[in-house]
Design a protein around this motif. Structure first.
Motif, PDB file in Angstrom:
ATOM      1  N   MET A   1       0.837  -1.165   0.000  1.00 30.37           N
ATOM      2  CA  MET A   1       0.000   0.000   0.000  1.00 30.37           C
ATOM      3  C   MET A   1       0.895   1.244   0.000  1.00 30.37           C
ATOM      4  SD  MET A   1      -2.849   0.922   2.803  1.00 30.37           S
ATOM      5  CE  MET A   1      -2.662   2.455   3.626  1.00 30.37           C
ATOM      6  N   THR A   2       0.623   2.182  -0.896  1.00 34.34           N
ATOM      7  CA  THR A   2       1.413   3.406  -0.987  1.00 34.34           C
ATOM      8  C   THR A   2       0.632   4.576  -0.403  1.00 34.34           C
ATOM      9  OG1 THR A   2       2.552   2.619  -2.965  1.00 34.34           O
ATOM     10  CG2 THR A   2       2.605   4.975  -2.563  1.00 34.34           C
ATOM     11  N   GLN A   3       1.306   5.361   0.423  1.00 34.15           N
ATOM     12  CA  GLN A   3       0.725   6.556   1.019  1.00 34.15           C
ATOM     13  C   GLN A   3       1.629   7.738   0.714  1.00 34.15           C
ATOM     14  OE1 GLN A   3       0.530   4.847   5.179  1.00 34.15           O
ATOM     15  NE2 GLN A   3      -1.293   6.127   5.169  1.00 34.15           N
ATOM     16  N   HIS A   4       1.052   8.925   0.775  1.00 36.22           N
ATOM     17  CA  HIS A   4       1.839  10.146   0.643  1.00 36.22           C
ATOM     18  C   HIS A   4       2.085  10.697   2.034  1.00 36.22           C
ATOM     19  CE1 HIS A   4       1.604  10.346  -3.715  1.00 36.22           C
ATOM     20  NE2 HIS A   4       0.386   9.855  -3.575  1.00 36.22           N
ATOM     21  N   ALA A   5       3.251  11.296   2.221  1.00 36.34           N
ATOM     22  CA  ALA A   5       3.627  11.854   3.518  1.00 36.34           C
ATOM     23  C   ALA A   5       4.605  12.993   3.283  1.00 36.34           C
ATOM     24  CB  ALA A   5       4.260  10.773   4.387  1.00 36.34           C
ATOM     25  N   THR A   6       4.979  13.640   4.382  1.00 37.74           N
ATOM     26  CA  THR A   6       5.961  14.725   4.327  1.00 37.74           C
ATOM     27  C   THR A   6       6.946  14.541   5.466  1.00 37.74           C
ATOM     28  OG1 THR A   6       4.231  16.198   3.501  1.00 37.74           O
ATOM     29  CG2 THR A   6       6.246  17.231   4.256  1.00 37.74           C
ATOM     30  N   VAL A   7       8.223  14.739   5.151  1.00 35.07           N
ATOM     31  CA  VAL A   7       9.268  14.686   6.173  1.00 35.07           C
ATOM     32  C   VAL A   7       9.395  16.083   6.772  1.00 35.07           C
ATOM     33  CG1 VAL A   7      11.742  14.365   6.588  1.00 35.07           C
ATOM     34  CG2 VAL A   7      10.524  12.812   5.065  1.00 35.07           C
ATOM     35  N   HIS A   8       9.314  16.156   8.102  1.00 35.76           N
ATOM     36  CA  HIS A   8       9.465  17.403   8.860  1.00 35.76           C
ATOM     37  C   HIS A   8      10.470  17.142   9.966  1.00 35.76           C
ATOM     38  CE1 HIS A   8       5.905  19.432   7.181  1.00 35.76           C
ATOM     39  NE2 HIS A   8       5.381  18.223   7.159  1.00 35.76           N
ATOM     40  N   GLY A   9      11.715  17.448   9.736  1.00 34.52           N
ATOM     41  CA  GLY A   9      12.710  17.224  10.769  1.00 34.52           C
ATOM     42  C   GLY A   9      13.795  16.271  10.318  1.00 34.52           C
ATOM     43  N   HIS A  10      14.604  15.859  11.290  1.00 32.74           N
ATOM     44  CA  HIS A  10      15.776  15.017  11.015  1.00 32.74           C
ATOM     45  C   HIS A  10      15.363  13.545  10.956  1.00 32.74           C
ATOM     46  CE1 HIS A  10      20.027  14.164  10.807  1.00 32.74           C
ATOM     47  NE2 HIS A  10      19.903  13.286  11.801  1.00 32.74           N
ATOM     48  N   VAL A  11      15.312  13.016   9.726  1.00 34.89           N
ATOM     49  CA  VAL A  11      14.976  11.611   9.478  1.00 34.89           C
ATOM     50  C   VAL A  11      16.161  11.002   8.736  1.00 34.89           C
ATOM     51  CG1 VAL A  11      13.412  10.052   8.251  1.00 34.89           C
ATOM     52  CG2 VAL A  11      12.499  12.078   9.403  1.00 34.89           C
ATOM     53  N   THR A  12      16.641   9.845   9.209  1.00 31.99           N
ATOM     54  CA  THR A  12      17.792   9.215   8.571  1.00 31.99           C
ATOM     55  C   THR A  12      17.524   7.732   8.287  1.00 31.99           C
ATOM     56  OG1 THR A  12      18.830   8.568  10.661  1.00 31.99           O
ATOM     57  CG2 THR A  12      19.421  10.737   9.774  1.00 31.99           C
ATOM     58  N   TYR A  13      18.361   7.193   7.414  1.00 30.97           N
ATOM     59  CA  TYR A  13      18.394   5.749   7.188  1.00 30.97           C
ATOM     60  C   TYR A  13      19.855   5.340   7.131  1.00 30.97           C
ATOM     61  CZ  TYR A  13      19.567   6.580   2.263  1.00 30.97           C
ATOM     62  OH  TYR A  13      20.177   6.975   1.087  1.00 30.97           O
ATOM     63  N   THR A  14      20.111   4.073   7.389  1.00 26.62           N
ATOM     64  CA  THR A  14      21.484   3.575   7.392  1.00 26.62           C
ATOM     65  C   THR A  14      21.623   2.492   6.326  1.00 26.62           C
ATOM     66  OG1 THR A  14      21.595   4.011   9.751  1.00 26.62           O
ATOM     67  CG2 THR A  14      23.299   2.584   8.824  1.00 26.62           C
ATOM     68  N   PRO A  15      22.350   2.793   5.238  1.00 33.61           N
ATOM     69  CA  PRO A  15      22.548   1.797   4.191  1.00 33.61           C
ATOM     70  C   PRO A  15      23.613   0.773   4.597  1.00 33.61           C
ATOM     71  CG  PRO A  15      23.642   3.817   3.583  1.00 33.61           C
ATOM     72  CD  PRO A  15      22.941   4.067   4.896  1.00 33.61           C
ATOM     73  N   GLY A  16      23.231  -0.472   4.674  1.00 32.90           N
ATOM     74  CA  GLY A  16      24.189  -1.518   5.033  1.00 32.90           C
ATOM     75  C   GLY A  16      24.901  -1.218   6.332  1.00 32.90           C
ATOM     76  N   ASP A  17      26.234  -1.250   6.300  1.00 35.87           N
ATOM     77  CA  ASP A  17      27.039  -0.969   7.488  1.00 35.87           C
ATOM     78  C   ASP A  17      27.534   0.479   7.507  1.00 35.87           C
ATOM     79  OD1 ASP A  17      26.795  -3.560   8.394  1.00 35.87           O
ATOM     80  OD2 ASP A  17      28.568  -4.248   7.317  1.00 35.87           O
ATOM     81  N   GLY A  18      26.975   1.319   6.644  1.00 35.77           N
ATOM     82  CA  GLY A  18      27.448   2.690   6.527  1.00 35.77           C
ATOM     83  C   GLY A  18      26.923   3.615   7.607  1.00 35.77           C
TER      84      GLY A  18
END
Length: 71
Positions: free
Chosen positions: A1-18
């Motif tokens: 299911m796809t939803q629309h949203a907005t990022v407000h603030g510091h949001v991060t992701y970690t690719p692999g071991d990076g």
């Protein structure tokens, strides 16, 4: 299911071991599955970004108001 949203603030992701990488503030698309939540956004006109987050991390960002889902 796809939803629309907005990022407000510091949001991060970690690719692999990076190291954690910031997701830019602004509109995103959110696709959920049983084991992950995928965020997609436009970086520039012809460049897209994408990141998979564990459901717990995504839910915490929503709870903290850093990701706001559109109804």
């Amino acid at each position: 299911m796809t939803q629309h949203a907005t990022v407000h603030g510091h949001v991060t992701y970690t690719p692999g071991d990076g190291a954690p990488i910031a997701i830019p503030e602004g509109p995103i698309e959110v696709t959920t599955s049983a084991d992950s939540t995928t965020l997609s956004w436009s970086v520039e006109e012809d460049i897209a970004g994408s990141a998979a987050l564990p459901p717990d991390q995504f839910n915490q960002y929503v709870k903290d108001g850093k990701i706001r889902l559109k109804k």
